[in-house]
Motif scaffolding. Sequence first.
Motif, PDB file in Angstrom:
ATOM      1  N   ALA A 542       0.855  -1.182   0.000  1.00  0.00           N
ATOM      2  CA  ALA A 542       0.000   0.000   0.000  1.00  0.00           C
ATOM      3  C   ALA A 542       0.891   1.232   0.000  1.00  0.00           C
ATOM      4  CB  ALA A 542      -0.934  -0.009   1.210  1.00  0.00           C
ATOM      5  N   PHE A 543       0.266   2.414  -0.117  1.00  0.00           N
ATOM      6  CA  PHE A 543       1.020   3.657  -0.208  1.00  0.00           C
ATOM      7  C   PHE A 543       0.516   4.630   0.845  1.00  0.00           C
ATOM      8  CE2 PHE A 543       1.385   1.534  -4.188  1.00  0.00           C
ATOM      9  CZ  PHE A 543       2.701   1.755  -4.582  1.00  0.00           C
ATOM     10  N   LEU A 544       1.478   5.324   1.487  1.00  0.00           N
ATOM     11  CA  LEU A 544       1.180   6.264   2.558  1.00  0.00           C
ATOM     12  C   LEU A 544       1.608   7.658   2.126  1.00  0.00           C
ATOM     13  CD1 LEU A 544       0.271   6.867   5.483  1.00  0.00           C
ATOM     14  CD2 LEU A 544       2.578   6.232   6.230  1.00  0.00           C
ATOM     15  N   TYR A 545       0.640   8.594   2.124  1.00  0.00           N
ATOM     16  CA  TYR A 545       0.928   9.971   1.692  1.00  0.00           C
ATOM     17  C   TYR A 545       1.264  10.855   2.885  1.00  0.00           C
ATOM     18  CZ  TYR A 545       0.356  14.657  -0.173  1.00  0.00           C
ATOM     19  OH  TYR A 545       0.577  15.961  -0.533  1.00  0.00           O
ATOM     20  N   SER A 546       2.345  11.639   2.713  1.00  0.00           N
ATOM     21  CA  SER A 546       2.721  12.652   3.702  1.00  0.00           C
ATOM     22  C   SER A 546       2.904  13.980   2.973  1.00  0.00           C
ATOM     23  CB  SER A 546       4.022  12.266   4.403  1.00  0.00           C
ATOM     24  OG  SER A 546       4.452  13.293   5.268  1.00  0.00           O
ATOM     25  N   PRO A 547       2.377  15.080   3.517  1.00  0.00           N
ATOM     26  CA  PRO A 547       2.512  16.365   2.822  1.00  0.00           C
ATOM     27  C   PRO A 547       3.934  16.918   2.847  1.00  0.00           C
ATOM     28  CG  PRO A 547       1.470  16.686   4.948  1.00  0.00           C
ATOM     29  CD  PRO A 547       1.588  15.209   4.741  1.00  0.00           C
ATOM     30  N   ASP A 548       4.778  16.352   3.728  1.00  0.00           N
ATOM     31  CA  ASP A 548       6.152  16.838   3.819  1.00  0.00           C
ATOM     32  C   ASP A 548       7.039  15.696   4.315  1.00  0.00           C
ATOM     33  OD1 ASP A 548       5.582  16.632   6.574  1.00  0.00           O
ATOM     34  OD2 ASP A 548       5.029  18.753   6.672  1.00  0.00           O
ATOM     35  N   GLU A 549       8.317  15.917   4.265  1.00  0.00           N
ATOM     36  CA  GLU A 549       9.245  14.933   4.808  1.00  0.00           C
ATOM     37  C   GLU A 549       9.190  15.015   6.330  1.00  0.00           C
ATOM     38  OE1 GLU A 549      14.016  13.793   4.597  1.00  0.00           O
ATOM     39  OE2 GLU A 549      13.139  15.193   3.150  1.00  0.00           O
ATOM     40  N   ARG A 550       9.040  13.862   6.991  1.00  0.00           N
ATOM     41  CA  ARG A 550       8.886  13.878   8.448  1.00  0.00           C
ATOM     42  C   ARG A 550       9.230  12.518   9.037  1.00  0.00           C
ATOM     43  NH1 ARG A 550       2.576  14.592   9.662  1.00  0.00           N
ATOM     44  NH2 ARG A 550       2.822  16.280   8.134  1.00  0.00           N
ATOM     45  N   GLN A 551       9.493  12.528  10.328  1.00  0.00           N
ATOM     46  CA  GLN A 551       9.658  11.295  11.094  1.00  0.00           C
ATOM     47  C   GLN A 551       8.276  10.832  11.537  1.00  0.00           C
ATOM     48  OE1 GLN A 551      12.753  10.096  11.288  1.00  0.00           O
ATOM     49  NE2 GLN A 551      12.150   8.199  12.348  1.00  0.00           N
ATOM     50  N   ALA A 552       8.008   9.545  11.365  1.00  0.00           N
ATOM     51  CA  ALA A 552       6.704   8.992  11.740  1.00  0.00           C
ATOM     52  C   ALA A 552       6.903   7.630  12.381  1.00  0.00           C
ATOM     53  CB  ALA A 552       5.790   8.906  10.518  1.00  0.00           C
ATOM     54  N   VAL A 553       5.799   7.036  12.790  1.00  0.00           N
ATOM     55  CA  VAL A 553       5.817   5.710  13.413  1.00  0.00           C
ATOM     56  C   VAL A 553       4.762   4.839  12.739  1.00  0.00           C
ATOM     57  CG1 VAL A 553       5.432   4.390  15.528  1.00  0.00           C
ATOM     58  CG2 VAL A 553       6.625   6.588  15.638  1.00  0.00           C
ATOM     59  N   LEU A 554       5.181   3.692  12.211  1.00  0.00           N
ATOM     60  CA  LEU A 554       4.242   2.687  11.723  1.00  0.00           C
ATOM     61  C   LEU A 554       3.937   1.715  12.843  1.00  0.00           C
ATOM     62  CD1 LEU A 554       5.441   1.792   8.098  1.00  0.00           C
ATOM     63  CD2 LEU A 554       3.637   3.370   8.820  1.00  0.00           C
ATOM     64  N   LEU A 555       2.658   1.346  12.970  1.00  0.00           N
ATOM     65  CA  LEU A 555       2.204   0.431  14.014  1.00  0.00           C
ATOM     66  C   LEU A 555       1.447  -0.705  13.348  1.00  0.00           C
ATOM     67  CD1 LEU A 555       0.861   3.356  16.128  1.00  0.00           C
ATOM     68  CD2 LEU A 555       2.713   1.882  16.902  1.00  0.00           C
ATOM     69  N   PHE A 556       1.846  -1.939  13.672  1.00  0.00           N
ATOM     70  CA  PHE A 556       1.177  -3.059  13.003  1.00  0.00           C
ATOM     71  C   PHE A 556       1.310  -4.333  13.823  1.00  0.00           C
ATOM     72  CE2 PHE A 556       5.526  -3.196  11.551  1.00  0.00           C
ATOM     73  CZ  PHE A 556       5.827  -4.530  11.327  1.00  0.00           C
ATOM     74  N   GLY A 557       0.584  -5.338  13.397  1.00  0.00           N
ATOM     75  CA  GLY A 557       0.682  -6.693  13.916  1.00  0.00           C
ATOM     76  C   GLY A 557       0.672  -7.647  12.743  1.00  0.00           C
ATOM     77  N   ALA A 558       1.249  -8.819  12.911  1.00  0.00           N
ATOM     78  CA  ALA A 558       1.313  -9.789  11.817  1.00  0.00           C
ATOM     79  C   ALA A 558       1.289 -11.206  12.362  1.00  0.00           C
ATOM     80  CB  ALA A 558       2.569  -9.569  10.972  1.00  0.00           C
ATOM     81  N   ASP A 559       0.587 -12.069  11.674  1.00  0.00           N
ATOM     82  CA  ASP A 559       0.464 -13.490  11.996  1.00  0.00           C
ATOM     83  C   ASP A 559       0.930 -14.257  10.758  1.00  0.00           C
ATOM     84  OD1 ASP A 559      -0.419 -16.103  12.362  1.00  0.00           O
ATOM     85  OD2 ASP A 559      -2.432 -15.542  13.013  1.00  0.00           O
ATOM     86  N   ASP A 560       2.099 -14.907  10.733  1.00  0.00           N
ATOM     87  CA  ASP A 560       2.988 -15.171  11.841  1.00  0.00           C
ATOM     88  C   ASP A 560       4.266 -14.307  11.683  1.00  0.00           C
ATOM     89  OD1 ASP A 560       1.717 -17.344  13.404  1.00  0.00           O
ATOM     90  OD2 ASP A 560       1.816 -18.449  11.531  1.00  0.00           O
ATOM     91  N   ALA A 561       5.228 -14.784  10.841  1.00  0.00           N
ATOM     92  CA  ALA A 561       6.476 -14.040  10.636  1.00  0.00           C
ATOM     93  C   ALA A 561       6.264 -12.933   9.605  1.00  0.00           C
ATOM     94  CB  ALA A 561       7.579 -14.988  10.189  1.00  0.00           C
ATOM     95  N   HIS A 562       7.180 -11.941   9.608  1.00  0.00           N
ATOM     96  CA  HIS A 562       7.003 -10.844   8.671  1.00  0.00           C
ATOM     97  C   HIS A 562       8.342 -10.209   8.328  1.00  0.00           C
ATOM     98  CE1 HIS A 562       7.447  -8.307  12.293  1.00  0.00           C
ATOM     99  NE2 HIS A 562       7.942  -7.430  11.441  1.00  0.00           N
ATOM    100  N   VAL A 563       8.336  -9.445   7.213  1.00  0.00           N
ATOM    101  CA  VAL A 563       9.396  -8.499   6.859  1.00  0.00           C
ATOM    102  C   VAL A 563       8.704  -7.241   6.360  1.00  0.00           C
ATOM    103  CG1 VAL A 563      11.461  -8.049   5.494  1.00  0.00           C
ATOM    104  CG2 VAL A 563      10.910 -10.394   6.160  1.00  0.00           C
ATOM    105  N   LEU A 564       9.212  -6.054   6.768  1.00  0.00           N
ATOM    106  CA  LEU A 564       8.618  -4.786   6.368  1.00  0.00           C
ATOM    107  C   LEU A 564       9.649  -3.927   5.656  1.00  0.00           C
ATOM    108  CD1 LEU A 564       6.304  -2.600   6.600  1.00  0.00           C
ATOM    109  CD2 LEU A 564       7.449  -1.862   8.704  1.00  0.00           C
ATOM    110  N   TRP A 565       9.248  -3.352   4.498  1.00  0.00           N
ATOM    111  CA  TRP A 565      10.059  -2.368   3.777  1.00  0.00           C
ATOM    112  C   TRP A 565       9.259  -1.083   3.607  1.00  0.00           C
ATOM    113  CZ3 TRP A 565       9.410  -7.408   2.277  1.00  0.00           C
ATOM    114  CH2 TRP A 565      10.546  -8.212   2.117  1.00  0.00           C
ATOM    115  N   VAL A 566       9.934   0.050   3.676  1.00  0.00           N
ATOM    116  CA  VAL A 566       9.341   1.340   3.328  1.00  0.00           C
ATOM    117  C   VAL A 566      10.285   2.018   2.349  1.00  0.00           C
ATOM    118  CG1 VAL A 566       8.574   3.592   4.155  1.00  0.00           C
ATOM    119  CG2 VAL A 566       8.130   1.550   5.525  1.00  0.00           C
ATOM    120  N   ASN A 567       9.739   2.315   1.174  1.00  0.00           N
ATOM    121  CA  ASN A 567      10.541   2.914   0.097  1.00  0.00           C
ATOM    122  C   ASN A 567      11.784   2.088  -0.185  1.00  0.00           C
ATOM    123  OD1 ASN A 567       8.720   5.075  -0.200  1.00  0.00           O
ATOM    124  ND2 ASN A 567       9.728   6.217   1.462  1.00  0.00           N
ATOM    125  N   GLY A 568      11.630   0.769  -0.142  1.00  0.00           N
ATOM    126  CA  GLY A 568      12.707  -0.150  -0.482  1.00  0.00           C
ATOM    127  C   GLY A 568      13.677  -0.442   0.646  1.00  0.00           C
TER     128      GLY A 568
END
Length: 628
Positions: A542-568
Amino acid sequence: MALKKRLFARLLVVLVLSLPAVGCEDADDDELAGEVGLFDHLMAPASGRFVHVSSYDTTGGNRDRLEIAPGDTAVLLDHEGPAVIRRIWITVASQDPHYLRRIALKMHWDGETEPSVSAPIGDFFGNGFDRRHYSALPMGVSSGGFFTYLPMPFKERALIVVENGTGRPIDAFYFNFDIVELDELPGDFGTFHASWNRDPRTTGPDPHLVLRAIGSGYFAGMSFNAESHANNLWFLEGDEIFTVDGEFRGQGTGTEDYFNGGWYFDQGEFAAPFHGLVVKDDARGRIAAYRWHIADPIPFHDSLRVEIEHGHGNEVIADYATMAYWYQTEPHAPLPELPPADERRVLAVKLPPGAVPAESLSIRPLTADAGGPGVSLTVPVPRADRYEVGVYPLGGPDLEDVDLRVDGGPRRTVSFQSEEAGTALPLAILDTVAAVGSVTVEAFVADRAPNLHAAVVRPVPRWATEWNIAGPFANPQRLGTEYSAAVDSVYGPEADPDLAATYTGQDGQAVSWKTTQSGPDGYFRLNPHFTPSDWVAAYAQAFLYSPDERQAVLLFGADDAHVLWVNGERLAERQGRHISVADEIEVPVRLLAGWNRVLLKVADLDGGWAFQMRAADPTGQLRWAARP
């Protein structure tokens, strides 16, 4: 003596437990041909004297009941021994909706000052939440009547009483007991014991204590009434733990497994002779179950400790109430003291995991320019985000309404009225605010803090509900482990996440992206979208829009194992078996101005397969989309 020994072995199965058989004459081995039958004790020569004790009207009328005034104690049985109580039956009519917990049952044997049985009457008979019909062999509830056939021996005297803690008269209390008086009992027999133990809010790291016994005897069973504060059944991941004679003697595989169920009791309620499920309420996260160790009594010689974890690793907040039933030689260790009757009630309001009890709030007088006399309460928040702020009032019949506001915002009038003092009332929402660090609740009430049960700040989530998904990809099972090979494997979507791309799936099939969405709670179930759905992996994008460059926090849960990438950039990964829990995993991320690509690989072992994701967003400027 062979007949006597065989009868004893058989009677052990039909609830005599540690008591030796009585009323059997010596016989030669050849007097009994073949296996002893279950009811063969009925053929033995008669012994003992039967007595039936009840609440019958001794005047000859039909008022066969007790009426018990508020706060009074009534004696049900005061009987001389030696004897054995073979059956107890009780039924109650009370206008108090909480009578199952606020009426206490206590039993004393042979002049002891500390009771051998101490419990709310409902929990004693396996009905902690409400009155439910069920029939087990030792105990049950039969269309309004509570009964037990557990033998209760005593040598000199039995004293059984009830205490009326309902705050109003008990209109009708009916009972009867079947007793067999004997010439004598053996010197080393075990007496009956039962103890109630409750943790209304399991926030600590230790398991729930079912029983701690000192002495020698047999553990005979347990009834269990528990409910999650988050209205789910994850607490069933907890294991039973036995420590016998000071030694660890084993641990189970899950709470429902101990009660001879499985898969979170997926087939629902049942009543078997020695185990059963009396209540399963998925909406409330509520379970009532029983397990009798009649065919498999657990012996202990100097001590016994029985515990149950509240969730895996004791991580779940729940209300645990258990009854332990056992036999042991006297003297016994003092039983846990029953809490006051009002504190034994079933929770009217369950505090969510993030709630802050009133005693933990920081309270200060309002400053002179705050707009009136009162106090301020500081409530911490876990991170910068947008929060709904509310309080749980603790009501009473004479309490006035109170004006409250959050961080200087508009006032909200909250009612604290309830019929009974100390009643936890439902959540009253005060406001929704952006917060960092803490929020301040101001209460305009003179000279005292408001009568609160707790305060709560809960995030106002904007879930990512539209996703592109692709799969399944290989995640071969490794027997004996919870390792997902897919976490360390590179498949097409992470090499080329373009939504127009096509990949090779687990069985060599062509795999491409398809767009779909979760429910409004953001919980995305992957199982319906892929076949097979066990021991495989899939990608979600999915894609997340931000009006400016900023520090943020992603919050999630996953069943079972996972890997997360943001902008590669690979930002998070986890192995093992897990349940997807909202906001469980917190990942700091640097967002670029514009659209940011979020790619998640989720590897399933077996069973459930899901994820959910959002971004902490105090200003409300971030938004999600399936395509930029």
